[in-house]
Design an enzyme around this catalytic site. Structure first.
Site, PDB file in Angstrom:
ATOM      1  N   LYS A  97      49.160  76.602  46.092  1.00  0.00           N
ATOM      2  CA  LYS A  97      49.690  77.360  47.229  1.00  0.00           C
ATOM      3  C   LYS A  97      50.423  76.432  48.199  1.00  0.00           C
ATOM      4  O   LYS A  97      51.571  76.689  48.569  1.00  0.00           O
ATOM      5  CB  LYS A  97      48.525  78.058  47.939  1.00  0.00           C
ATOM      6  CG  LYS A  97      48.919  79.196  48.827  1.00  0.00           C
ATOM      7  CD  LYS A  97      47.685  79.821  49.483  1.00  0.00           C
ATOM      8  CE  LYS A  97      46.898  80.692  48.517  1.00  0.00           C
ATOM      9  NZ  LYS A  97      45.584  81.087  49.039  1.00  0.00           N
ATOM     10  N   ARG A 124      43.928  78.943  54.917  1.00  0.00           N
ATOM     11  CA  ARG A 124      43.948  79.436  53.532  1.00  0.00           C
ATOM     12  C   ARG A 124      43.467  78.392  52.540  1.00  0.00           C
ATOM     13  O   ARG A 124      43.658  77.201  52.742  1.00  0.00           O
ATOM     14  CB  ARG A 124      45.378  79.841  53.144  1.00  0.00           C
ATOM     15  CG  ARG A 124      46.071  80.682  54.170  1.00  0.00           C
ATOM     16  CD  ARG A 124      47.529  80.929  53.807  1.00  0.00           C
ATOM     17  NE  ARG A 124      47.694  81.798  52.652  1.00  0.00           N
ATOM     18  CZ  ARG A 124      48.885  82.091  52.116  1.00  0.00           C
ATOM     19  NH1 ARG A 124      49.990  81.553  52.631  1.00  0.00           N
ATOM     20  NH2 ARG A 124      48.960  82.889  51.085  1.00  0.00           N
ATOM     21  N   GLY A 153      41.617  85.136  44.710  1.00  0.00           N
ATOM     22  CA  GLY A 153      40.543  85.829  45.405  1.00  0.00           C
ATOM     23  C   GLY A 153      39.183  85.154  45.329  1.00  0.00           C
ATOM     24  O   GLY A 153      38.207  85.690  45.827  1.00  0.00           O
ATOM     25  N   MET A 193      38.265  82.094  46.517  1.00  0.00           N
ATOM     26  CA  MET A 193      37.875  81.330  47.698  1.00  0.00           C
ATOM     27  C   MET A 193      38.356  82.088  48.923  1.00  0.00           C
ATOM     28  O   MET A 193      38.986  83.122  48.827  1.00  0.00           O
ATOM     29  CB  MET A 193      38.452  79.933  47.628  1.00  0.00           C
ATOM     30  CG  MET A 193      37.787  79.117  46.536  1.00  0.00           C
ATOM     31  SD  MET A 193      38.511  77.499  46.385  1.00  0.00           S
ATOM     32  CE  MET A 193      40.170  77.883  45.919  1.00  0.00           C
ATOM     33  N   ARG A 213      53.828  81.744  43.025  1.00  0.00           N
ATOM     34  CA  ARG A 213      53.190  80.971  41.951  1.00  0.00           C
ATOM     35  C   ARG A 213      53.615  81.572  40.620  1.00  0.00           C
ATOM     36  O   ARG A 213      54.046  82.725  40.560  1.00  0.00           O
ATOM     37  CB  ARG A 213      51.666  81.020  42.086  1.00  0.00           C
ATOM     38  CG  ARG A 213      51.118  82.421  41.953  1.00  0.00           C
ATOM     39  CD  ARG A 213      49.613  82.472  42.126  1.00  0.00           C
ATOM     40  NE  ARG A 213      49.179  83.849  42.221  1.00  0.00           N
ATOM     41  CZ  ARG A 213      48.132  84.270  42.919  1.00  0.00           C
ATOM     42  NH1 ARG A 213      47.434  83.420  43.621  1.00  0.00           N
ATOM     43  NH2 ARG A 213      47.789  85.534  42.940  1.00  0.00           N
ATOM     44  N   HIS A 232      42.378  93.658  42.660  1.00  0.00           N
ATOM     45  CA  HIS A 232      41.477  92.681  42.041  1.00  0.00           C
ATOM     46  C   HIS A 232      41.154  93.062  40.593  1.00  0.00           C
ATOM     47  O   HIS A 232      41.250  92.252  39.681  1.00  0.00           O
ATOM     48  CB  HIS A 232      40.187  92.589  42.872  1.00  0.00           C
ATOM     49  CG  HIS A 232      39.181  91.653  42.287  1.00  0.00           C
ATOM     50  ND1 HIS A 232      38.165  92.083  41.458  1.00  0.00           N
ATOM     51  CD2 HIS A 232      39.065  90.313  42.370  1.00  0.00           C
ATOM     52  CE1 HIS A 232      37.457  91.036  41.077  1.00  0.00           C
ATOM     53  NE2 HIS A 232      37.981  89.946  41.614  1.00  0.00           N
ATOM     54  N   SER A 258      38.419  68.782   1.659  1.00  0.00           N
ATOM     55  CA  SER A 258      38.358  69.767   2.734  1.00  0.00           C
ATOM     56  C   SER A 258      37.156  69.400   3.600  1.00  0.00           C
ATOM     57  O   SER A 258      36.030  69.308   3.110  1.00  0.00           O
ATOM     58  CB  SER A 258      38.201  71.167   2.155  1.00  0.00           C
ATOM     59  OG  SER A 258      38.077  72.086   3.209  1.00  0.00           O
ATOM     60  N   CYS A 278      37.908  73.275   6.895  1.00  0.00           N
ATOM     61  CA  CYS A 278      37.553  74.678   6.716  1.00  0.00           C
ATOM     62  C   CYS A 278      36.358  75.076   7.581  1.00  0.00           C
ATOM     63  O   CYS A 278      35.846  76.173   7.482  1.00  0.00           O
ATOM     64  CB  CYS A 278      37.285  74.992   5.256  1.00  0.00           C
ATOM     65  SG  CYS A 278      35.881  74.094   4.600  1.00  0.00           S
ATOM     66  N   TYR A 301      46.463  70.774   6.697  1.00  0.00           N
ATOM     67  CA  TYR A 301      46.290  72.142   7.161  1.00  0.00           C
ATOM     68  C   TYR A 301      44.959  72.321   7.873  1.00  0.00           C
ATOM     69  O   TYR A 301      44.050  71.493   7.721  1.00  0.00           O
ATOM     70  CB  TYR A 301      46.388  73.141   5.992  1.00  0.00           C
ATOM     71  CG  TYR A 301      45.241  73.063   5.015  1.00  0.00           C
ATOM     72  CD1 TYR A 301      44.068  73.791   5.222  1.00  0.00           C
ATOM     73  CD2 TYR A 301      45.331  72.264   3.873  1.00  0.00           C
ATOM     74  CE1 TYR A 301      43.013  73.710   4.327  1.00  0.00           C
ATOM     75  CE2 TYR A 301      44.278  72.182   2.979  1.00  0.00           C
ATOM     76  CZ  TYR A 301      43.115  72.900   3.219  1.00  0.00           C
ATOM     77  OH  TYR A 301      42.061  72.833   2.343  1.00  0.00           O
TER      78      TYR A 301
HETATM   79  P1  ADP Z   1      44.336  84.509  48.170  1.00  0.00           P
HETATM   80  O1  ADP Z   1      44.319  83.153  47.576  1.00  0.00           O
HETATM   81  O2  ADP Z   1      43.060  85.232  48.048  1.00  0.00           O
HETATM   82  O3  ADP Z   1      45.532  85.299  47.757  1.00  0.00           O
HETATM   83  P2  ADP Z   1      45.722  83.943  50.602  1.00  0.00           P
HETATM   84  O4  ADP Z   1      45.499  82.652  51.277  1.00  0.00           O
HETATM   85  O5  ADP Z   1      46.964  84.052  49.807  1.00  0.00           O
HETATM   86  O6  ADP Z   1      44.460  84.280  49.743  1.00  0.00           O
HETATM   87  O7  ADP Z   1      45.711  85.002  51.767  1.00  0.00           O
HETATM   88  C1  ADP Z   1      45.216  86.283  51.730  1.00  0.00           C
HETATM   89  C2  ADP Z   1      46.216  87.260  52.300  1.00  0.00           C
HETATM   90  O8  ADP Z   1      46.571  86.922  53.635  1.00  0.00           O
HETATM   91  C3  ADP Z   1      47.504  87.295  51.522  1.00  0.00           C
HETATM   92  O9  ADP Z   1      47.922  88.622  51.396  1.00  0.00           O
HETATM   93  C4  ADP Z   1      48.450  86.509  52.356  1.00  0.00           C
HETATM   94  O10 ADP Z   1      49.778  86.902  52.162  1.00  0.00           O
HETATM   95  C5  ADP Z   1      47.976  86.819  53.771  1.00  0.00           C
HETATM   96  N1  ADP Z   1      48.299  85.727  54.674  1.00  0.00           N
HETATM   97  C6  ADP Z   1      47.898  84.450  54.563  1.00  0.00           C
HETATM   98  N2  ADP Z   1      48.427  83.688  55.533  1.00  0.00           N
HETATM   99  C7  ADP Z   1      49.186  84.514  56.298  1.00  0.00           C
HETATM  100  C8  ADP Z   1      50.014  84.301  57.452  1.00  0.00           C
HETATM  101  N3  ADP Z   1      50.164  83.096  57.991  1.00  0.00           N
HETATM  102  N4  ADP Z   1      50.630  85.368  57.964  1.00  0.00           N
HETATM  103  C9  ADP Z   1      50.481  86.589  57.405  1.00  0.00           C
HETATM  104  N5  ADP Z   1      49.737  86.856  56.327  1.00  0.00           N
HETATM  105  C10 ADP Z   1      49.096  85.827  55.757  1.00  0.00           C
HETATM  106 MG    MG Z   2      47.370  84.828  47.865  1.00  0.00          MG
END
Ligand code: ADP
Ligand code: MG
Ligand code: MG
Length: 898
Positions: free
Chosen positions: A26, A98, A107, A109, A344, A462, A784, A851, A871
């Site tokens: 990220k 984040r 989702g 962490m 990503r 999710h 083999s 095998c 093989y």
């Molecule tokens: P995850 O790894 O679970 O996707 P994220 O860190 O991406 O967690 O964040 C969770 C949500 O919060 C995402 O929808 C992300 O776009 C939103 N978010 C994170 N940082 C900001 C920010 N600075 N402003 C607005 N929304 C944010």
């Molecule tokens: Mg995210």
């Protein structure tokens, strides 16, 4: 002093995409997007490296020296770029904190939004933005997230308060809450917080920030993150940990000109080259993913806000061209202005992975080698998932439809919680998990389900993301499913109880009543093209082994004991049969009875007489298998297991029944059974040891092989049969058995007027065989490697008993891998290298293969390529995966040996 903090924003960044290991996926991609040439609209912020996470755990949850001054420095920079200060009472800077590791763990962490609000700043924010409702919405979200994630106050305690306010007013959506109600919720939240924690909700913004940073680092070791890594085979210690990104907030919850969404540059479930995604107006962060409200399709944004839609389309194109891969993006619109919050390489189903790889080669975006490396071998299993039988579907009762979130057909008894799914599956039941929505706590239950059906949430929810990753069929957002109580759901007026069968088709999104028949998939279209490229790469490959031998090509064979196995093997593209086990043929009646009579025979004559009765049946089986393979090699292994496996009479009743079936005296049979019993049958009288004591068994088998081949020869059908001797420890065994076999073949040749020749080879499955391979190679045309036994005897681990201790070995990292799952290079692998060198020194054309079970394991396939095998042979259903893994081994080898 080590650099722990990297800044991004204002059109530039300290880091870039190459720093995934330090900044997490990220953080690295935010930096890359922020700077030229992409220069996308990314809110400014800074990322604390994964090194800090590693140190944090080494130091028993303390930060390394120097971190706090670096954070101060970059926070000051962020404040100056944004023109606002954290904790300011009239115009506060709000940030998100984040998580993000080098490998994405969606989702798993924690993330905290709107940090920096307190009782005074909320008033400042309301005044400054002229949007009181928004300010209080942000504050109540912050208290909830911070309370839950950083301070450990149960999520449900907050939800109860909101639900109470909503039901009191008779409203359903959070967006319908008024400013006054939001204020009331904040007051109630704070009171509840104080009761739970014994202190007031933290008001100091800096203290909040450090609390959040600690919570994110702490979340690296939360049970669901650990479980996720385990399920995804990410070894503990393979990653340094999570990075933490602190960045300025942008707000999708400022009313109807604001919103938030998730989009994919191509369809992650089919691979189609269409831009797709979902968004919610007047919403923030997790609202889309959490499946609380069912979001709108991205296509609708084109109608409601064309300018933003067009800008997103442009960004989609630029990001795909930049990363040469499908992108999964998060965006937020704040009062009509677009911001990018994450990108990503998107997770995808196996089918989508193959389609995108093939399409991108055709579009000139990537080359074939890159395409081959893009698809995880295990992902191909999803393409070979059973599909609903078209005829059965015509007769089935369709009861509802939802979103086609993850393909494949899933049929099972419905359960309503992840715990039930686990429990029922443990009892051998096939379950279909039916939920309103799923959460990260549900993953263990999801993993054991045949399919997942949810009533809310979109394709990015999710449930959908996780199901696609697991290759589990999933239909989500199926609003016709109503939950009545813990035992019952109602679908369009009809009641279904826990335990009733339902079937879902994750490719179409349709739900059917009862059990609908499924049938196996075929290899065609893009998959065929893709695997064709993998075959090309393996075919033209060349490498030099450790011993200096040059080896060309790398084939994939299948293990197959029956004509049906051979049909499957051929269908999945096997270049031959590497192991045809003949013992399975004896377990079927009428062969079993004659074989048992042979075993209890008192003299050679009656043994021969009983074997003669089996011969025509064996001949027929061999004939079918050889014919099916149309001239591709078929390696037939002569009898391998100990004889006592065929005579099982543990109880007195079993003994009586068996004596009756075989027409012999019970006492006599009982004595025979006792004689046959062994303390350690694995190391007992088995394999070629049987042929040393009873040559007539192998003679009969060789005769059946020769006759079947002669029959095909007469019919002008292609054949290529190899005879394999198991359990060899000495060249003398091979020399003697070979001589006996050749005599039988001669006899059949004369009798049938043909001139058949067979390659005769040896299994190498005990250390002594590997160590004396030079002598064995004088009498064997091929080797083999039977790596199951080779692993057992090299380690001295019994495959039937090692389950008792292997978990401890892996947990304490005494062994890195289960040696029965992944070939151990230092043990059996080293013996294979010795055998390769000794064998090929005597016979330069010695053909080598494997095998054992390892032949279908990608990591083991890489080792086999390295060792110089011609093989690998694996079960028919693993063949497509092995075709791909073999090509990946070639590409990797070439990369490392440039
Ligand atoms: P995850 O790894 O679970 O996707 P994220 O860190 O991406 O967690 O964040 C969770 C949500 O919060 C995402 O929808 C992300 O776009 C939103 N978010 C994170 N940082 C900001 C920010 N600075 N402003 C607005 N929304 C944010
Ligand atoms: Mg995210
Ligand atoms: Mg064996």
């Amino acid at each position: 002093m080590m650099k722990y903090v990297y800044f991004f924003g204002n059109g530039d960044a300290d880091g870039d995409e190459s720093m995934r290991a330090e900044l997490g996926g990220k953080g690295a991609n935010l930096a890359q997007m922020a700077k030229a040439p992409l220069s996308l609209p990314v809110p400014a912020g800074f990322t604390i490296t994964t090194d800090v996470c590693q140190k944090y755990y080494e130091l028993d949850r303390k930060y390394p020296d120097g971190l706090s001054s670096q954070v101060d420095e970059y926070l000051a920079k962020l404040e100056s770029v944004m023109g606002k200060k954290l904790g300011d009472e009239s115009d506060p800077l709000l940030v998100s904190v984040r998580s993000g590791a080098a490998i994405s763990m969606p989702g798993m962490m924690d993330t905290i939004l709107n940090l920096g609000l307190n009782d005074k700043a909320v008033l400042g924010l309301a005044k400054k933005t002229g949007n009181e409702r928004f300010a209080w919405d942000a504050y109540r979200r912050f208290i909830q997230m911070y309370g839950d994630v950083a301070m450990g106050v149960e999520h449900a305690k907050f939800e109860d308060i909101i639900d109470e306010v909503k039901s009191h007013r008779g409203i359903k959506q959070d967006t319908e809450l008024t400013t006054e109600e939001l204020k009331e919720i904040v007051t109630k939240y704070k009171a509840m917080y104080k009761k739970e924690k014994g202190s007031d909700f933290p008001q100091d913004a800096k203290e909040q920030m450090w609390g959040a940073i600690g919570a994110v680092f702490g979340s690296w070791m939360n049970p669901r993150a650990i479980k996720y890594r385990k399920l995804n085979n990410i070894k503990e210690g393979a990653l340094k940990g999570t990075a933490v990104t602190v960045m300025a907030m942008v707000f999708g919850n400022k009313g109807e000109t604001s919103g938030t969404g998730v989009c994919f540059s191509r369809d992650p479930s089919t691979g189609d080259n269409v831009f797709m995604g979902e968004y919610l107006m007047n919403a923030q962060g997790e609202d889309v993913v959490a499946g609380i409200r069912t979001p709108q399709k991205l296509a609708q944004l084109e109608e409601t806000n064309k300018a933003i839609y067009d800008e997103l389309c442009q960004i989609r194109d630029r990001l795909e061209k930049h990363y040469h891969d499908m992108q999964d993006m998060e965006f937020t619109v704040e009062e009509g202005k677009l911001y990018m919050l994450q990108c990503r390489n998107g997770k995808r189903t196996g089918a989508a992975a193959v389609k995108m790889a093939v399409d991108m080669v055709k579009e000139g975006l990537i080359d074939k080698e890159t395409a081959i490396m893009r698809v995880e071998p295990e992902q191909l299993n999803q393409l070979l998932l059973p599909q609903l039988d078209k005829e059965a579907v015509k007769k089935a009762t369709e009861i509802a439809s939802g979103l086609n979130a993850s393909p494949g057909a899933g049929c099972g008894q419905i359960v309503f919680t992840a715990e039930e799914a686990e429990e029922w599956a443990k009892n051998g039941k096939k379950v279909l998990l039916v939920r309103k929505e799923t959460s990260p706590d549900d993953i263990a239950g999801m993993a054991v389900s045949q399919g997942i059906l949810t009533s809310t949430g979109g394709r990015t929810s999710h449930a959908a993301v996780v199901a696609r990753g697991m290759g589990t069929p999933c239909v989500c957002g199926c609003s016709d499913v109503a939950f009545k109580d813990a035992e019952t759901v109602i679908i369009k007026g009809k009641t279904y109880k826990k335990g009733d069968f339902l079937t879902i088709d994750g490719a179409t999104g349709l739900v059917y009543e009862g059990q609908v028949a499924v049938k196996p998939a075929t290899i065609s279209g893009d998959l065929e093209t893709f695997l064709g490229w993998a075959d090309e790469i393996r075919e033209k490959s060349e490498r030099v082994t450790e011993s200096g031998n040059r080896v060309k090509g790398f084939d994939i064979y299948a293990n197959g004991d029956t004509p049906q196995n051979a049909i499957d093997a051929f269908r999945f593209g096997a270049m031959g049969i590497g192991l045809c086990r003949t013992e399975h043929m004896f377990f079927d009646e009428p062969k079993l009875t004659d074989f048992q009579k042979m075993i209890i025979s008192e003299d050679t004559e009656s043994r021969k007489a009983n074997l003669a009765k089996i011969l025509p049946h064996q001949q027929k089986d061999f004939y079918e298998i050889i014919k099916t393979m149309e001239g591709r090699p078929v390696t037939i292994r002569l009898l391998d297991p100990p004889l006592n496996e065929f005579i099982q009479a543990e109880t007195d009743e079993q003994l009586t029944a068996l004596a009756k079936k075989l027409g012999v005296d019970k006492e006599k049979l009982s004595r025979k059974v006792m004689q046959l019993a062994e303390h350690n049958p694995m190391l007992g009288h088995r394999g070629c040891r049987l042929a040393i004591t009873y040559p007539e068994i192998y003679e009969m088998q060789v005769e059946a092989i020769a006759r079947a081949t002669a029959q095909l020869e007469k019919e002008s059908k292609k054949h290529n049969v190899l005879i394999m001797i198991p359990n060899v420890v000495s060249y003398n065994e091979v020399e003697q058995i070979r001589k006996q076999a050749e005599a039988v073949i001669d006899k059949v040749n004369k009798e049938k007027g043909v001139n058949l020749k067979f390659q005769i080879g040896s299994m190498i499955e005990f250390p002594r065989a590997a160590l004396s391979a030079g002598k064995i190679a004088k009498y064997a045309d091929f080797f083999s490697f039977g790596t199951n036994d080779l692993t057992q005897t090299t380690f001295g681990f019994s495959r039937d008993d090692y389950g008792k201790f292997i978990e401890s070995y892996l947990q304490q990292r005494i062994l890195e891998d289960d040696p029965f799952a992944t070939l151990d290079y230092e043990g059996p692998g080293a013996l294979m290298e010795i055998a390769e060198e000794k064998g090929r020194t005597v016979n330069a054309n010695l053909h080598l293969g494997i095998c054992g079970e390892h032949g279908g394991d990608p990591a083991s396939i890489h080792i086999c390529y390295q060792i110089g095998l011609n093989y690998v042979s694996c079960s028919p259903y693993r063949v497509p995966l092995a075709r791909l893994a073999g090509a990946q081994a070639v590409i990797e080898y070439e990369k490392n040996n440039k």
